[in-house]
Design a protein around this motif. Structure first.
Motif, PDB file in Angstrom:
ATOM      1  N   CYS A 270       0.896  -1.233   0.197  1.00 15.87           N
ATOM      2  CA  CYS A 270       0.462   0.334   0.067  1.00 15.87           C
ATOM      3  C   CYS A 270       0.712   1.161  -0.175  1.00 15.87           C
ATOM      4  CB  CYS A 270      -0.657  -0.374   0.982  1.00 15.87           C
ATOM      5  SG  CYS A 270      -2.065  -1.467   1.261  1.00 15.87           S
ATOM      6  N   TYR A 271       0.191   1.752  -0.488  1.00 25.65           N
ATOM      7  CA  TYR A 271       1.525   3.667  -0.548  1.00 25.65           C
ATOM      8  C   TYR A 271       0.328   4.395  -0.395  1.00 25.65           C
ATOM      9  CZ  TYR A 271       4.933   0.568  -3.240  1.00 25.65           C
ATOM     10  OH  TYR A 271       5.573  -0.377  -3.718  1.00 25.65           O
ATOM     11  N   VAL A 272       0.589   5.233   0.021  1.00 20.17           N
ATOM     12  CA  VAL A 272      -0.372   6.720   0.188  1.00 20.17           C
ATOM     13  C   VAL A 272       0.767   7.866  -0.120  1.00 20.17           C
ATOM     14  CG1 VAL A 272      -0.966   8.585   1.992  1.00 20.17           C
ATOM     15  CG2 VAL A 272      -1.354   5.930   2.881  1.00 20.17           C
ATOM     16  N   ARG A 273      -0.213   8.787  -1.140  1.00 20.78           N
ATOM     17  CA  ARG A 273       1.003   9.513  -2.181  1.00 20.78           C
ATOM     18  C   ARG A 273       0.189  11.069  -2.051  1.00 20.78           C
ATOM     19  NH1 ARG A 273       0.759   5.086  -7.177  1.00 20.78           N
ATOM     20  NH2 ARG A 273       2.734   4.634  -6.445  1.00 20.78           N
ATOM     21  N   ILE A 274       0.960  11.636  -1.502  1.00 24.14           N
ATOM     22  CA  ILE A 274       0.685  13.409  -1.189  1.00 24.14           C
ATOM     23  C   ILE A 274       1.394  14.471  -2.531  1.00 24.14           C
ATOM     24  CG2 ILE A 274       1.005  15.315   0.507  1.00 24.14           C
ATOM     25  CD1 ILE A 274       2.028  12.115   2.637  1.00 24.14           C
ATOM     26  N   LEU A 275       0.597  14.936  -2.796  1.00 27.92           N
ATOM     27  CA  LEU A 275       0.790  16.186  -4.540  1.00 27.92           C
ATOM     28  C   LEU A 275      -0.853  17.158  -4.147  1.00 27.92           C
ATOM     29  CD1 LEU A 275      -1.055  13.930  -6.813  1.00 27.92           C
ATOM     30  CD2 LEU A 275      -1.251  13.010  -5.292  1.00 27.92           C
ATOM     31  N   PRO A 276      -0.295  17.846  -4.577  1.00 30.21           N
ATOM     32  CA  PRO A 276      -0.677  19.023  -4.678  1.00 30.21           C
ATOM     33  C   PRO A 276      -2.276  18.582  -5.322  1.00 30.21           C
ATOM     34  CG  PRO A 276       1.476  19.516  -5.512  1.00 30.21           C
ATOM     35  CD  PRO A 276       1.121  17.859  -4.970  1.00 30.21           C
ATOM     36  N   GLU A 277      -2.639  19.980  -5.085  1.00 31.41           N
ATOM     37  CA  GLU A 277      -4.899  19.255  -5.278  1.00 31.41           C
ATOM     38  C   GLU A 277      -4.676  19.564  -6.663  1.00 31.41           C
ATOM     39  OE1 GLU A 277      -7.726  17.787  -4.044  1.00 31.41           O
ATOM     40  OE2 GLU A 277      -8.658  18.481  -6.230  1.00 31.41           O
ATOM     41  N   SER A 278      -3.954  21.117  -7.427  1.00 31.65           N
ATOM     42  CA  SER A 278      -4.199  21.275  -8.577  1.00 31.65           C
ATOM     43  C   SER A 278      -2.745  21.037  -9.685  1.00 31.65           C
ATOM     44  CB  SER A 278      -3.909  22.566  -8.611  1.00 31.65           C
ATOM     45  OG  SER A 278      -3.718  23.589  -9.545  1.00 31.65           O
ATOM     46  N   PRO A 279      -2.620  20.906 -10.362  1.00 30.72           N
ATOM     47  CA  PRO A 279      -1.305  20.076 -10.995  1.00 30.72           C
ATOM     48  C   PRO A 279      -0.702  21.721 -11.491  1.00 30.72           C
ATOM     49  CG  PRO A 279      -3.458  19.557 -12.343  1.00 30.72           C
ATOM     50  CD  PRO A 279      -4.001  20.045 -11.203  1.00 30.72           C
ATOM     51  N   GLU A 280      -1.240  23.525 -11.223  1.00 30.53           N
ATOM     52  CA  GLU A 280      -0.577  24.619 -11.721  1.00 30.53           C
ATOM     53  C   GLU A 280       0.283  24.811 -10.309  1.00 30.53           C
ATOM     54  OE1 GLU A 280      -1.268  26.254 -13.843  1.00 30.53           O
ATOM     55  OE2 GLU A 280      -2.734  24.495 -14.163  1.00 30.53           O
ATOM     56  N   ASP A 281      -0.247  24.293  -8.631  1.00 30.82           N
ATOM     57  CA  ASP A 281       1.304  24.128  -7.648  1.00 30.82           C
ATOM     58  C   ASP A 281       2.131  22.709  -7.647  1.00 30.82           C
ATOM     59  OD1 ASP A 281      -0.278  26.252  -6.483  1.00 30.82           O
ATOM     60  OD2 ASP A 281      -1.690  24.924  -5.333  1.00 30.82           O
ATOM     61  N   ASN A 282       3.229  23.307  -7.112  1.00 32.39           N
ATOM     62  CA  ASN A 282       3.700  22.405  -6.778  1.00 32.39           C
ATOM     63  C   ASN A 282       4.760  22.444  -5.000  1.00 32.39           C
ATOM     64  OD1 ASN A 282       5.711  20.502  -7.335  1.00 32.39           O
ATOM     65  ND2 ASN A 282       6.930  21.595  -9.141  1.00 32.39           N
ATOM     66  N   ILE A 283       5.630  21.561  -4.606  1.00 29.88           N
ATOM     67  CA  ILE A 283       6.136  21.563  -3.273  1.00 29.88           C
ATOM     68  C   ILE A 283       7.463  22.078  -3.464  1.00 29.88           C
ATOM     69  CG2 ILE A 283       5.561  20.285  -1.552  1.00 29.88           C
ATOM     70  CD1 ILE A 283       3.455  18.616  -1.450  1.00 29.88           C
ATOM     71  N   ASP A 284       7.671  22.924  -3.180  1.00 27.10           N
ATOM     72  CA  ASP A 284       9.494  23.197  -3.084  1.00 27.10           C
ATOM     73  C   ASP A 284       9.979  21.984  -2.012  1.00 27.10           C
ATOM     74  OD1 ASP A 284       9.834  24.465  -0.009  1.00 27.10           O
ATOM     75  OD2 ASP A 284       8.742  26.167  -1.573  1.00 27.10           O
ATOM     76  N   THR A 285      11.713  22.453  -2.663  1.00 31.89           N
ATOM     77  CA  THR A 285      12.050  21.337  -2.017  1.00 31.89           C
ATOM     78  C   THR A 285      12.396  21.476  -0.193  1.00 31.89           C
ATOM     79  OG1 THR A 285      13.840  21.497  -4.256  1.00 31.89           O
ATOM     80  CG2 THR A 285      14.975  20.844  -2.278  1.00 31.89           C
ATOM     81  N   THR A 286      12.902  22.680   0.240  1.00 32.20           N
ATOM     82  CA  THR A 286      12.182  23.262   1.153  1.00 32.20           C
ATOM     83  C   THR A 286      10.716  22.164   1.996  1.00 32.20           C
ATOM     84  OG1 THR A 286      13.137  24.734   1.101  1.00 32.20           O
ATOM     85  CG2 THR A 286      12.999  24.574   3.285  1.00 32.20           C
ATOM     86  N   ALA A 287      10.090  22.215   1.469  1.00 32.26           N
ATOM     87  CA  ALA A 287       8.776  22.213   2.427  1.00 32.26           C
ATOM     88  C   ALA A 287       9.597  20.188   2.315  1.00 32.26           C
ATOM     89  CB  ALA A 287       7.749  22.730   1.398  1.00 32.26           C
ATOM     90  N   VAL A 288       9.134  20.015   0.602  1.00 29.06           N
ATOM     91  CA  VAL A 288       9.502  18.091   1.149  1.00 29.06           C
ATOM     92  C   VAL A 288      10.015  18.077   2.258  1.00 29.06           C
ATOM     93  CG1 VAL A 288      10.506  16.458  -1.181  1.00 29.06           C
ATOM     94  CG2 VAL A 288       9.091  18.525  -1.774  1.00 29.06           C
ATOM     95  N   THR A 289      11.558  18.444   2.196  1.00 26.78           N
ATOM     96  CA  THR A 289      12.144  17.842   3.230  1.00 26.78           C
ATOM     97  C   THR A 289      11.378  17.915   4.534  1.00 26.78           C
ATOM     98  OG1 THR A 289      13.780  18.744   2.152  1.00 26.78           O
ATOM     99  CG2 THR A 289      14.112  18.031   4.221  1.00 26.78           C
ATOM    100  N   ALA A 290      10.680  19.343   5.030  1.00 25.13           N
ATOM    101  CA  ALA A 290      10.131  18.970   5.607  1.00 25.13           C
ATOM    102  C   ALA A 290       8.913  17.599   6.334  1.00 25.13           C
ATOM    103  CB  ALA A 290       9.534  20.798   6.019  1.00 25.13           C
ATOM    104  N   ILE A 291       8.107  17.556   5.225  1.00 27.92           N
ATOM    105  CA  ILE A 291       6.996  16.856   4.940  1.00 27.92           C
ATOM    106  C   ILE A 291       7.233  15.848   5.048  1.00 27.92           C
ATOM    107  CG2 ILE A 291       5.334  15.708   3.447  1.00 27.92           C
ATOM    108  CD1 ILE A 291       5.285  19.132   2.926  1.00 27.92           C
ATOM    109  N   ILE A 292       8.868  15.176   4.608  1.00 26.83           N
ATOM    110  CA  ILE A 292       9.418  14.043   4.847  1.00 26.83           C
ATOM    111  C   ILE A 292       9.641  13.502   6.419  1.00 26.83           C
ATOM    112  CG2 ILE A 292      11.450  12.009   4.395  1.00 26.83           C
ATOM    113  CD1 ILE A 292      10.844  13.235   1.744  1.00 26.83           C
ATOM    114  N   LYS A 293      10.499  14.684   7.210  1.00 20.47           N
ATOM    115  CA  LYS A 293      10.806  14.595   8.302  1.00 20.47           C
ATOM    116  C   LYS A 293       9.355  14.505   9.443  1.00 20.47           C
ATOM    117  CE  LYS A 293      13.299  16.777  12.043  1.00 20.47           C
ATOM    118  NZ  LYS A 293      12.999  17.226  12.271  1.00 20.47           N
ATOM    119  N   TYR A 294       8.505  15.353   8.677  1.00 23.37           N
ATOM    120  CA  TYR A 294       7.315  15.404   9.795  1.00 23.37           C
ATOM    121  C   TYR A 294       6.307  13.766   9.963  1.00 23.37           C
ATOM    122  CZ  TYR A 294       2.193  16.139  10.792  1.00 23.37           C
ATOM    123  OH  TYR A 294       0.219  15.788  11.238  1.00 23.37           O
TER     124      TYR A 294
END
Ligand SMILES: [Zn+2]
Length: 148
Positions: free
Chosen positions: A4-28
């Motif tokens: 099972c995989y849980v995938r987290i992505l922006p609701e809108s394809p127009e949005d993106n998650i920046d590198t700093t946020a990715v690092t913080a989210i993975i830690k969280y």
């Protein structure tokens, strides 16, 4: 045994998650629950983020009509040929304008250039966790539960 995989992505394809946020989210997420792995998948081109064997049906967001998988497959092939840069579709059921990202996939699917993926998390993402993820990503996020 399936994974099972849980995938987290922006609701809108127009949005993106920046590198700093990715690092913080993975830690969280690594503190939120134990998983077999947590990783970030990034692509210069738009990716279709699917739910694997969990995809049961697709419904029109305008009229609630069932979307034919054959019709959807043809639209996906066309959109993929353009690297998913243009996701617009005209619905065959009601002739309304929509987007491949806005169709009601059951389970959810989506399109993104960045996604974070947990493999076999021991705890499901709670509403409070989702609120936190949205805050950290600085955009609305879509959760996709995939099974293979
Ligand atoms: Zn429709």
């Amino acid at each position: 045994m399936s994974d099972c995989y849980v995938r987290i992505l922006p609701e809108s394809p127009e949005d993106n998650i920046d590198t700093t946020a990715v690092t913080a989210i993975i830690k969280y997420l690594s503190e939120y629950t134990v998983s077999d792995s947590i990783r970030c998948v990034e692509s210069a081109a738009m990716m279709f983020v699917d739910c694997g064997g969990n995809l049961d049906r697709i419904v029109c967001p305008h009229c609630g009509g069932a979307v034919d998988f054959g019709w959807w497959g043809e639209r996906m092939t066309e959109a993929h040929a353009g690297r998913f840069a243009d996701l617009r579709v005209v619905m065959p059921c009601c002739a309304m304008q929509s987007s491949l990202n806005d169709l009601l996939y059951d389970f959810p699917c989506g399109f993104a250039k960045t996604m974070i993926e947990m493999r076999n998390p021991q705890i499901p993402v709670s509403e409070a966790c989702l609120v936190q993820l949205r805050r950290m990503a600085k955009c609305n996020v879509r959760l996709i539960a995939a099974r293979y």
